[in-house]
Motif scaffolding. Structure first.
Motif, short mmCIF file in Angstrom:
data_model
loop_
_atom_site.label_atom_id
_atom_site.label_comp_id
_atom_site.label_asym_id
_atom_site.label_seq_id
_atom_site.Cartn_x
_atom_site.Cartn_y
_atom_site.Cartn_z
N VAL A 15 0.85 -1.21 0.00
CA VAL A 15 0.00 0.00 0.00
C VAL A 15 0.88 1.25 0.00
CG1 VAL A 15 -1.58 1.37 1.43
CG2 VAL A 15 -2.01 -1.08 1.12
N LEU A 16 1.86 1.27 0.89
CA LEU A 16 2.73 2.43 1.02
C LEU A 16 3.50 2.68 -0.29
CD1 LEU A 16 3.37 4.51 3.17
CD2 LEU A 16 5.18 3.00 4.04
N HIS A 17 3.96 1.62 -0.90
CA HIS A 17 4.66 1.75 -2.18
C HIS A 17 3.80 2.49 -3.21
CE1 HIS A 17 6.71 0.70 -5.89
NE2 HIS A 17 5.62 0.10 -6.32
N TRP A 28 -9.41 0.34 -5.77
CA TRP A 28 -8.26 0.15 -6.68
C TRP A 28 -7.22 -0.73 -6.01
CZ3 TRP A 28 -3.03 0.94 -6.46
CH2 TRP A 28 -2.35 0.75 -7.67
N MET A 29 -6.98 -0.44 -4.71
CA MET A 29 -5.95 -1.19 -3.97
C MET A 29 -6.36 -2.64 -3.80
SD MET A 29 -2.93 -0.41 -2.85
CE MET A 29 -1.98 -1.92 -2.83
N ILE A 30 -7.65 -2.89 -3.57
CA ILE A 30 -8.14 -4.27 -3.43
C ILE A 30 -7.87 -5.05 -4.73
CG2 ILE A 30 -10.28 -5.64 -3.33
CD1 ILE A 30 -11.24 -3.62 -1.17
N GLU A 31 -8.12 -4.39 -5.87
CA GLU A 31 -7.90 -5.05 -7.17
C GLU A 31 -6.41 -5.26 -7.43
OE1 GLU A 31 -10.14 -2.68 -9.98
OE2 GLU A 31 -11.97 -3.05 -8.81
N GLU A 32 -5.61 -4.28 -7.06
CA GLU A 32 -4.16 -4.39 -7.23
C GLU A 32 -3.61 -5.55 -6.40
OE1 GLU A 32 -1.82 -3.35 -9.03
OE2 GLU A 32 -0.01 -3.65 -7.83
N TYR A 46 -9.98 -1.38 4.41
CA TYR A 46 -10.33 -0.01 4.81
C TYR A 46 -9.82 0.34 6.21
CZ TYR A 46 -12.93 0.76 0.50
OH TYR A 46 -13.27 0.92 -0.83
N PRO A 47 -10.01 -0.55 7.22
CA PRO A 47 -9.45 -0.24 8.54
C PRO A 47 -7.92 -0.13 8.51
CG PRO A 47 -11.06 -2.00 8.71
CD PRO A 47 -10.82 -1.77 7.24
#
Ligand SMILES: [Zn+2]
Length: 99
Positions: A15-17, A28-32, A46-47
């Protein structure tokens, strides 16, 4: 997801990257992450995003994306610094794991 606790740190770094490279939002992040074989629900991700924001690694901004209201996240200077430190640690760990 299996081994969730163990993999949480890797997911946070992932995530940080992306938050350093540009902006991201939850879906988007869930799909990535799914593309990389991590099956995370919104109820888990989300949490995680919220807690990373609370710790000062991310900042968020509510904005419209077409007809959808989204919360966009990006890295703070602290987040950039933490990723830099983690990058060195990951490199060293990979070196040892792949010996
Ligand atoms: Zn990625």
């Amino acid at each position: 997801m299996e081994h969730q606790d163990l993999l949480n740190g890797l997911i946070r770094l992932h995530v940080l990257h992306h938050a350093v490279e540009g902006e991201l939002y939850g879906q988007w992040m869930i799909e990535e992450l799914a593309r990389h074989g991590y099956k995370l629900s919104a109820g888990t991700l989300y949490p995680m995003l919220k807690s990373m924001e609370k710790k000062g690694y991310l900042v968020s901004e509510n904005r419209r994306d077409g007809r959808t209201a989204r919360k966009f996240y990006r890295a703070t200077p602290l987040g950039r610094e933490a990723l830099q430190i983690a990058r060195g640690k990951v490199r060293e760990l990979i070196g040892e794991m792949m010996e």
